[in-house]
Design an enzyme around this catalytic site. Structure first.
Site, short mmCIF file in Angstrom:
data_model
loop_
_atom_site.label_atom_id
_atom_site.label_comp_id
_atom_site.label_asym_id
_atom_site.label_seq_id
_atom_site.Cartn_x
_atom_site.Cartn_y
_atom_site.Cartn_z
N ARG A 139 0.83 -1.22 0.00
CA ARG A 139 0.00 0.00 0.00
C ARG A 139 0.86 1.27 0.00
O ARG A 139 0.43 2.31 -0.42
CB ARG A 139 -0.90 0.03 1.24
CG ARG A 139 -2.16 -0.82 1.15
CD ARG A 139 -2.87 -0.92 2.50
NE ARG A 139 -3.65 0.25 2.85
CZ ARG A 139 -4.13 0.46 4.08
NH1 ARG A 139 -3.90 -0.39 5.05
NH2 ARG A 139 -4.84 1.54 4.34
N TYR A 140 2.04 1.18 0.57
CA TYR A 140 2.91 2.35 0.68
C TYR A 140 4.19 2.12 -0.12
O TYR A 140 4.67 0.99 -0.19
CB TYR A 140 3.29 2.61 2.15
CG TYR A 140 2.10 2.63 3.08
CD1 TYR A 140 1.22 3.70 3.06
CD2 TYR A 140 1.85 1.58 3.95
CE1 TYR A 140 0.12 3.72 3.90
CE2 TYR A 140 0.75 1.59 4.80
CZ TYR A 140 -0.11 2.66 4.76
OH TYR A 140 -1.20 2.68 5.58
N ASP A 164 -10.89 -1.77 13.52
CA ASP A 164 -11.16 -1.64 12.08
C ASP A 164 -12.62 -1.99 11.76
O ASP A 164 -13.21 -2.83 12.43
CB ASP A 164 -10.22 -2.55 11.28
CG ASP A 164 -8.78 -2.08 11.35
OD1 ASP A 164 -8.57 -0.86 11.44
OD2 ASP A 164 -7.87 -2.93 11.33
N ASP A 202 -6.78 3.32 11.11
CA ASP A 202 -6.37 2.95 9.75
C ASP A 202 -7.65 3.09 8.94
O ASP A 202 -8.64 2.44 9.27
CB ASP A 202 -5.92 1.48 9.76
CG ASP A 202 -4.65 1.27 8.99
OD1 ASP A 202 -4.28 2.16 8.23
OD2 ASP A 202 -4.06 0.18 9.15
N ARG A 233 -8.46 -9.45 9.84
CA ARG A 233 -8.44 -10.40 8.71
C ARG A 233 -9.32 -11.61 8.96
O ARG A 233 -9.14 -12.65 8.35
CB ARG A 233 -7.00 -10.83 8.41
CG ARG A 233 -6.12 -9.66 8.01
CD ARG A 233 -4.81 -10.08 7.34
NE ARG A 233 -4.06 -8.88 6.98
CZ ARG A 233 -2.84 -8.58 7.45
NH1 ARG A 233 -2.22 -9.41 8.26
NH2 ARG A 233 -2.25 -7.47 7.09
N CYS A 291 -10.35 -9.69 15.03
CA CYS A 291 -9.29 -9.66 14.01
C CYS A 291 -9.72 -8.96 12.70
O CYS A 291 -10.78 -9.24 12.15
CB CYS A 291 -8.88 -11.09 13.70
SG CYS A 291 -7.63 -11.18 12.40
N ARG A 343 7.29 0.61 2.01
CA ARG A 343 7.16 -0.58 2.87
C ARG A 343 6.02 -1.47 2.38
O ARG A 343 5.09 -1.00 1.74
CB ARG A 343 6.95 -0.18 4.33
CG ARG A 343 5.79 0.78 4.57
CD ARG A 343 6.00 1.51 5.88
NE ARG A 343 4.83 2.28 6.28
CZ ARG A 343 4.58 3.52 5.89
NH1 ARG A 343 5.42 4.13 5.06
NH2 ARG A 343 3.50 4.15 6.29
N CYS A 402 -2.94 -18.74 13.48
CA CYS A 402 -2.65 -17.96 14.69
C CYS A 402 -2.76 -18.89 15.88
O CYS A 402 -3.47 -19.89 15.83
CB CYS A 402 -3.65 -16.84 14.85
SG CYS A 402 -3.56 -15.65 13.50
N LYS A 429 -1.77 6.06 8.72
CA LYS A 429 -2.68 6.12 9.86
C LYS A 429 -3.09 7.56 10.11
O LYS A 429 -2.32 8.47 9.86
CB LYS A 429 -1.96 5.57 11.10
CG LYS A 429 -1.57 4.12 10.94
CD LYS A 429 -0.51 3.72 11.94
CE LYS A 429 0.03 2.34 11.61
NZ LYS A 429 0.82 2.31 10.34
N CYS A 452 -8.52 -14.28 17.40
CA CYS A 452 -9.08 -13.12 18.12
C CYS A 452 -10.41 -12.75 17.46
O CYS A 452 -10.48 -12.66 16.23
CB CYS A 452 -8.13 -11.94 18.04
SG CYS A 452 -6.43 -12.36 18.46
S1 SF4 Z 1 -5.43 -10.27 15.52
FE1 SF4 Z 1 -5.88 -11.73 13.83
S2 SF4 Z 1 -3.93 -12.10 12.85
FE2 SF4 Z 1 -3.50 -11.19 14.85
S3 SF4 Z 1 -3.21 -12.96 16.23
FE3 SF4 Z 1 -5.34 -12.36 16.38
S4 SF4 Z 1 -6.39 -13.64 14.88
FE4 SF4 Z 1 -4.23 -13.71 14.38
#
Ligand code: SF4
Length: 353
Positions: free
Chosen positions: A118-119, A299, A336, A140, A138, A122, A131, A343, A135
Site C-alpha cells: 500500500r505504501y 477496524d 487505519d 483479517r 481480528c 514498505r 494464529c 494512519k 481473536c
Molecule cells: S489479531 Fe488476527 S492475525 Fe493477529 S493474532 Fe489475532 S487472529 Fe491472528
C-alpha cells in the site's frame, strides 16, 4: 461431547498448569490442546451468550484458544476482558453495511499473492494463515485461511523477486496469521532471504504470540531472531491482565537479545475503553520495557462491529493520558482508514467529523 465431559476436559487441561508444568510450558502441547469449539466453554464460563447459537457463528468464524490464554479468564465473569477476546458470540453475525469482510480490500489489491504493497517504502508479507488464537476482533477474520498467504517455497521466492524489483521498499512487515506459528527454521529462511535484498533496511514482525502463547518464545527462536538486525517486533496486549509473568518473561527474552518490542493495542468496547484500564496497561507495558506505541481504533470489519468504540472515547482517553502519564507511556491513538494512505490520528478524525 456432553456438557459434563466438556467441563471435565477443560478443567483437566487447565489443571495441567499445576500438575504437569513441563507440558504446560511446551508450546506444542499448548497448540495440541487448544480449545477449538466455543460451545465447550459455555459449560465452564458464564457468558452472556449462554443461550446464543455459537455453532452458527463457528460455521463462519472458527475458534482457537490456547489453554494458557484460557487460564487468564476469571471463572464466572461474564464481561471478562480475556473471554471477550476469544469466545465466539452471536453478535459476530450482525450485519451492517459499515462493516466489510475486507475493509482495506487487502485480498483484492495484493501486488501478488501474499504481498500487500500500500505504501511506496514498505510492504506486508503474509507468511502464515495460522494464529495461536483466533481473536474475535481480528481485521483479517474474513480472509484468513483463504489461501492469501505465501506458504510454498516457490510462492515465497516470487515474493522475494518482487521485492528485489521494488527498489523503494526499505521496510518489510512480516505478518499473517502469526509468523511465530512457523517453524523457527522457516522463519529464519524468510528473514535471511529478506536481509540479502540490499534495499531492505528494516524488518518487522507482527505477532500476538507473546500475549496468547508466550512459551513459544523459546531460546532457539530468540537466538535465531538475534541474528537478524535491524528487526522490530510489534505485539498486541489489550488489557493489563494479559501482562502475566509468562508474557513479561517472553517479551524480556526478546528484549535481552536486542529486539525492541512495541505494543499496538486495539481499542475494544467493553474490554479496554476505560481510562483506568488503559492507563494501567500503558504503565505496565512501560515498566516491562515494552513500548506503548499505538492504540488503534477497531477496524470496520464484518463480525467485529460490536467491539467498535466511538471515536470520542479514544480522543478523550488520549487527552487524559497526556495529562497523567509521561511521554514514554503515552501511545498514539490512531485509525487505519479504508482508501487512505497512512494512519490518521483520532484527534484529526474527530475534528473532521
Ligand atoms: S489479531 Fe488476527 S492475525 Fe493477529 S493474532 Fe489475532 S487472529 Fe491472528
Amino acid at each position: 461431547m456432553t456438557e459434563e465431559k466438556s467441563m471435565n476436559n477443560i478443567i483437566e487441561i487447565l489443571y495441567t498448569q499445576n500438575s504437569r508444568p513441563d507440558l504446560w510450558n511446551d508450546w506444542q502441547w499448548q497448540l495440541k490442546n487448544s480449545v477449538i469449539s466455543g460451545t465447550q466453554l459455555l459449560s465452564v464460563f458464564k457468558t452472556k451468550d449462554k443461550d446464543g447459537d455459537i455453532k452458527e457463528v463457528e460455521k463462519k468464524y472458527s475458534t482457537r484458544i490456547t489453554p494458557y490464554y484460557l487460564s487468564l479468564i476469571a471463572q464466572e465473569a461474564e464481561h471478562d476482558p480475556v473471554l471477550m477476546q476469544c469466545l465466539p458470540t452471536s453478535e459476530e453475525l450482525t450485519e451492517n453495511d459499515k462493516f466489510k469482510d475486507d475493509p482495506f480490500e487487502e485480498a483484492e489489491n495484493m501486488s501478488m499473492p501474499g504481498v500487500i504493497h500500500r505504501y511506496k517504502d514498505r510492504l506486508v508479507l503474509l507468511v502464515s494463515d495460522m494464529c495461536a488464537m483466533n481473536c474475535r476482533h481480528c481485521t483479517r477474520k474474513n480472509i484468513l485461511g483463504n489461501k492469501i498467504g505465501l506458504y510454498a517455497d516457490d510462492e515465497l521466492q516470487k515474493a522475494f523477486n518482487y521485492i528485489k524489483g521494488e527498489k523503494d521498499v526499505r521496510e518489510v512487515l512480516i505478518s499473517g496469521g502469526d509468523p511465530f506459528m512457523l517453524e523457527t527454521a522457516r522463519l529464519d529462511y524468510i528473514l535471511s532471504s529478506l536481509s540479502e535484498i540490499e534495499h531492505v533496511e528494516v524488518m518487522r514482525i507482527g505477532t500476538r504470540v507473546p500475549v496468547v502463547l508466550p512459551m513459544r518464545i523459546d531460546d532457539e527462536l530468540c537466538q535465531m531472531l538475534a541474528r537478524h538486525r535491524p528487526l522490530w517486533i510489534n505485539t498486541q496486549f489489550n488489557h493489563p491482565v494479559e501482562l502475566t509473568e509468562y508474557a513479561v518473561k517472553a517479551s524480556d527474552k526478546l528484549i535481552r537479545v536486542g529486539i525492541p518490542v512495541s505494543n499496538q493495542s486495539v481499542l475494544l468496547k467493553g474490554i479496554n475503553d476505560n481510562i483506568d484500564v488503559m492507563r494501567e496497561l500503558c504503565l505496565k507495558l512501560q515498566r516491562n520495557m515494552i513500548r506503548p506505541y499505538y492504540v488503534f481504533q477497531c477496524d470496520p470489519v464484518a463480525g467485529a462491529g460490536h467491539f467498535e468504540a466511538d471515536i470520542s472515547v479514544g480522543i478523550e482517553m488520549e487527552e487524559e493520558l497526556r495529562r497523567s502519564v509521561g511521554g514514554l507511556a503515552l501511545p498514539r491513538f490512531v485509525a487505519d482508514m479504508p482508501n487512505s494512505k497512512g494512519k490518521i490520528s483520532l484527534r484529526m478524525l474527530g475534528s473532521k467529523a
